[in-house]
Design an enzyme around this catalytic site. Sequence first.
Site, mmCIF file in Angstrom:
data_model
loop_
_atom_site.group_PDB
_atom_site.id
_atom_site.type_symbol
_atom_site.label_atom_id
_atom_site.label_comp_id
_atom_site.label_asym_id
_atom_site.label_seq_id
_atom_site.Cartn_x
_atom_site.Cartn_y
_atom_site.Cartn_z
ATOM 1 N N GLY A 13 0.768 -0.975 0.050
ATOM 2 C CA GLY A 13 0.102 0.107 0.342
ATOM 3 C C GLY A 13 0.990 1.506 -0.127
ATOM 4 O O GLY A 13 1.479 0.837 0.462
ATOM 5 N N ASP A 14 -0.055 2.207 -0.262
ATOM 6 C CA ASP A 14 0.649 3.963 0.080
ATOM 7 C C ASP A 14 1.473 3.536 -1.207
ATOM 8 O O ASP A 14 2.986 4.461 -0.922
ATOM 9 C CB ASP A 14 1.054 3.889 1.425
ATOM 10 C CG ASP A 14 0.327 3.882 2.052
ATOM 11 O OD1 ASP A 14 -0.719 4.457 1.728
ATOM 12 O OD2 ASP A 14 0.608 3.635 3.523
ATOM 13 N N LYS A 17 -0.518 5.620 -5.175
ATOM 14 C CA LYS A 17 -1.794 4.917 -6.716
ATOM 15 C C LYS A 17 -2.682 6.126 -6.560
ATOM 16 O O LYS A 17 -2.933 6.823 -8.042
ATOM 17 C CB LYS A 17 -3.212 3.634 -5.823
ATOM 18 C CG LYS A 17 -1.997 2.526 -5.658
ATOM 19 C CD LYS A 17 -2.752 1.495 -4.858
ATOM 20 C CE LYS A 17 -2.280 1.706 -3.294
ATOM 21 N NZ LYS A 17 -2.202 1.771 -2.587
ATOM 22 N N GLY A 41 -5.704 5.930 2.647
ATOM 23 C CA GLY A 41 -5.804 7.304 1.919
ATOM 24 C C GLY A 41 -4.918 7.317 1.219
ATOM 25 O O GLY A 41 -3.740 6.943 1.012
ATOM 26 N N HIS A 42 -5.280 7.852 0.034
ATOM 27 C CA HIS A 42 -5.050 8.461 -1.238
ATOM 28 C C HIS A 42 -4.841 9.768 -2.072
ATOM 29 O O HIS A 42 -5.639 10.209 -1.216
ATOM 30 C CB HIS A 42 -5.681 7.623 -2.269
ATOM 31 C CG HIS A 42 -6.081 6.536 -2.047
ATOM 32 N ND1 HIS A 42 -6.633 5.783 -3.169
ATOM 33 C CD2 HIS A 42 -5.321 5.464 -1.358
ATOM 34 C CE1 HIS A 42 -6.582 4.257 -2.801
ATOM 35 N NE2 HIS A 42 -5.597 4.418 -2.257
ATOM 36 N N GLN A 225 -4.809 -0.063 -0.710
ATOM 37 C CA GLN A 225 -4.343 -1.526 -0.457
ATOM 38 C C GLN A 225 -2.993 -1.565 -1.651
ATOM 39 O O GLN A 225 -2.836 -1.002 -2.604
ATOM 40 C CB GLN A 225 -4.643 -2.143 0.276
ATOM 41 C CG GLN A 225 -5.628 -2.413 1.539
ATOM 42 C CD GLN A 225 -6.936 -1.582 1.135
ATOM 43 O OE1 GLN A 225 -7.661 -1.932 0.220
ATOM 44 N NE2 GLN A 225 -7.161 0.014 2.072
ATOM 45 N N LYS A 332 7.883 8.113 -6.523
ATOM 46 C CA LYS A 332 8.909 8.140 -5.594
ATOM 47 C C LYS A 332 10.642 8.122 -5.644
ATOM 48 O O LYS A 332 11.037 8.121 -4.818
ATOM 49 C CB LYS A 332 8.072 7.857 -3.963
ATOM 50 C CG LYS A 332 7.192 8.222 -3.792
ATOM 51 C CD LYS A 332 6.967 8.027 -2.068
ATOM 52 C CE LYS A 332 7.282 8.922 -1.311
ATOM 53 N NZ LYS A 332 6.213 8.491 0.318
ATOM 54 N N GLY A 399 7.708 13.097 -7.649
ATOM 55 C CA GLY A 399 7.081 14.604 -6.534
ATOM 56 C C GLY A 399 5.867 14.297 -6.223
ATOM 57 O O GLY A 399 5.227 13.494 -7.835
HETATM 58 P P1 GDP Z 1 -1.981 5.895 -2.310
HETATM 59 O O1 GDP Z 1 -2.215 5.527 -0.899
HETATM 60 O O2 GDP Z 1 -1.146 4.809 -3.265
HETATM 61 O O3 GDP Z 1 -2.453 6.505 -3.352
HETATM 62 O O4 GDP Z 1 -0.732 6.741 -1.828
HETATM 63 P P2 GDP Z 1 -0.307 7.843 -0.324
HETATM 64 O O5 GDP Z 1 -1.408 8.792 -0.650
HETATM 65 O O6 GDP Z 1 -0.604 7.482 1.030
HETATM 66 O O7 GDP Z 1 0.705 7.838 -0.686
HETATM 67 C C1 GDP Z 1 1.882 8.657 -1.263
HETATM 68 C C2 GDP Z 1 2.237 10.120 -0.466
HETATM 69 O O8 GDP Z 1 3.997 9.700 -1.400
HETATM 70 C C3 GDP Z 1 1.867 10.563 -0.321
HETATM 71 O O9 GDP Z 1 2.052 11.262 0.855
HETATM 72 C C4 GDP Z 1 1.902 11.126 -2.032
HETATM 73 O O10 GDP Z 1 1.859 12.733 -2.180
HETATM 74 C C5 GDP Z 1 3.530 11.304 -2.260
HETATM 75 N N1 GDP Z 1 3.994 10.818 -3.336
HETATM 76 C C6 GDP Z 1 3.487 10.350 -4.389
HETATM 77 N N2 GDP Z 1 4.312 10.164 -5.403
HETATM 78 C C7 GDP Z 1 5.153 11.135 -5.073
HETATM 79 C C8 GDP Z 1 6.617 11.550 -6.060
HETATM 80 O O11 GDP Z 1 6.430 10.666 -6.708
HETATM 81 N N3 GDP Z 1 7.770 11.667 -4.995
HETATM 82 C C9 GDP Z 1 6.960 12.193 -3.202
HETATM 83 N N4 GDP Z 1 8.190 12.776 -2.753
HETATM 84 N N5 GDP Z 1 5.928 11.814 -2.557
HETATM 85 C C10 GDP Z 1 5.242 11.317 -3.716
HETATM 86 P P1 IMO Z 2 -4.212 2.691 0.724
HETATM 87 O O1 IMO Z 2 -4.753 2.323 -0.122
HETATM 88 C C1 IMO Z 2 -0.848 0.848 3.817
HETATM 89 C C2 IMO Z 2 -3.140 -2.328 6.441
HETATM 90 C C3 IMO Z 2 -2.548 -1.726 7.715
HETATM 91 C C4 IMO Z 2 -2.869 -3.345 8.534
HETATM 92 C C5 IMO Z 2 -2.643 -3.477 7.443
HETATM 93 C C6 IMO Z 2 -5.004 -4.835 8.124
HETATM 94 O O2 IMO Z 2 -4.403 3.929 1.067
HETATM 95 O O3 IMO Z 2 -2.488 2.116 0.271
HETATM 96 P P2 IMO Z 2 -6.668 -3.175 7.916
HETATM 97 O O4 IMO Z 2 -7.323 -1.719 8.326
HETATM 98 O O5 IMO Z 2 -7.635 -2.865 6.724
HETATM 99 O O6 IMO Z 2 -8.181 -4.285 8.841
HETATM 100 O O7 IMO Z 2 -5.140 -3.403 8.705
HETATM 101 O O8 IMO Z 2 -3.622 -3.200 6.147
HETATM 102 N N1 IMO Z 2 -3.466 -1.614 5.495
HETATM 103 C C7 IMO Z 2 -2.879 -0.179 4.396
HETATM 104 N N2 IMO Z 2 -1.473 0.115 4.389
HETATM 105 N N3 IMO Z 2 -1.982 0.948 2.724
HETATM 106 C C8 IMO Z 2 -3.262 0.988 2.747
HETATM 107 O O9 IMO Z 2 -4.344 1.486 1.925
HETATM 108 C C9 IMO Z 2 -3.792 0.414 3.899
HETATM 109 N N4 IMO Z 2 -5.195 -0.492 4.045
HETATM 110 C C10 IMO Z 2 -4.957 -1.282 5.082
HETATM 111 O O10 IMO Z 2 -2.083 -0.996 7.946
HETATM 112 O O11 IMO Z 2 -1.310 -3.310 8.742
HETATM 113 MG MG MG Z 3 -2.220 5.409 1.084
#
Ligand code: GDP
Ligand code: IMO
Ligand code: MG
Length: 413
Positions: A13-14, A17, A41-42, A225, A332, A399
């Site tokens: 995750g994170d 996306k 959290g996107h 995720q 990133k 970025g």
């Molecule tokens: P998601 O859950 O897959 O949508 O990702 P998140 O939003 O949870 O986490 C990605 C984090 O990295 C966010 O704070 C974005 O703003 C940041 N981000 C995304 N792409 C880049 C990148 O290419 N460089 C940097 N420095 N940050 C990025």
């Molecule tokens: P995005 O869409 C990262 C992780 C939690 C925990 C496990 C189970 O932003 O990438 P849950 O609450 O789903 O039962 O927790 O999954 N987890 C994530 N980790 N990004 C997420 O979503 C996540 N959604 C759940 O931290 O390890």
């Molecule tokens: Mg996220």
Amino acid sequence: MARYIIVLGTQWGDEGKGKIVDLLTEKASAVVRFQGGHNAGHTLVVSGKKTVLHLIPAGILHPHVHCFIGSGVVLSPTALLEEITFLEQNGVTVRERLHISAACPLIFPYHIALDKAQEMALGKGALGTTHRGIGPAYVDKVARRGLRLSDAHNKKNFIKQLTQVLDTHNFILKHYYKAPPFTVDQVMDAVFPALLEVLPLATDIPLRLNQLRLQNRSIVFEGAQGALLDIDHGTYPYVTASNTTGGAAATGSGFGLLYFDCVLGVTKAYTTRVGDGPFPTECQDETGRFLVARGQEFGATTGRQRRCGWLDLASLKRAIFMNSLTALALTKLDVLDELSTIALCVDYHNEKPVYENLPGWKISTIGIREFSKLPPNAIAYIRRIEQLTGLPITIISTGPSREDTILITHPVE
Ligand code: GDP
Ligand code: IMO
Ligand code: MG
């Protein structure tokens, strides 16, 4: 070029996306969430403004895009209403363009209480969930006793069903977890007003998506995720409660399997994990701390610090064949800018990662938008990943902003 594109996280995750989906939906008519809930959290950064979405699909910031929430998503009416309100207060029209499956299972306060109580009871063995009630809500769905969005049409029956299901959960809360139970009135007061506000958005999602298909409109399917958090194929039991892999785009939306024509995997240039569980390439040293600070690796939903480590190509390769990925988006890359050496896990030997060390580039790539402007060592890193995975990297993110992207091929037709 494709019309029906699935965007998935390939790690824990994170991966970024949200940013990628926001970028791609510029050319699409619709975007669909198909699994997970507000555990996601996107983050989108557009014109310097940061927006974090949990349930509403990334794509909402493009005024022409229709946003769909499929029945694979577990829906917290209060979290959704909060998100709608927040966006509306920021000048984004939402209700006209947001369509929710009437079959979405609902999340109630007792699911959150159960999630927390289960975690507490596990003590040191806790999974580190987001405490959003996701797991218990999916349990109710599979047990075929959970309430769905469409149930709110008939308040009397809704209360009857709620009373029944609450009976079971209260018994467990009270007698097993020694936690306070809920009254029906408490739950109704907490949720029903929000539910009535989102109910008008309920619709037959499979039908709507098929209508768009018949009009040759492009649709992006937004995963939440990542592959390693998949309930079947992830690092069980340290996983989320839904299928996060490609097949869920069909089952969680009702869009036919054979209509998809692109599966894009979003991969961070290194690896992060929030929550507990195995993480073979984790760096619990200076490098790990560097990645946390430079990558601002704090959860978009819970604010927890993310664990950081090297990119794991062995698990990426599994994600590639399990999802039939057709291309990768590497995000990133800029976070690695200052490192002298970058390790790439290329295999495992006796369950230990085998690394290949590549030289860093030690120069800023922040905001670079053309491939040819990347430093040679960054290009070499990208090429090595392509070589070892056999997939083209068609998008490189440099970025957080929508614009800070090298778009080699725009997959949306
Ligand atoms: P998601 O859950 O897959 O949508 O990702 P998140 O939003 O949870 O986490 C990605 C984090 O990295 C966010 O704070 C974005 O703003 C940041 N981000 C995304 N792409 C880049 C990148 O290419 N460089 C940097 N420095 N940050 C990025
Ligand atoms: P995005 O869409 C990262 C992780 C939690 C925990 C496990 C189970 O932003 O990438 P849950 O609450 O789903 O039962 O927790 O999954 N987890 C994530 N980790 N990004 C997420 O979503 C996540 N959604 C759940 O931290 O390890
Ligand atoms: Mg996220």
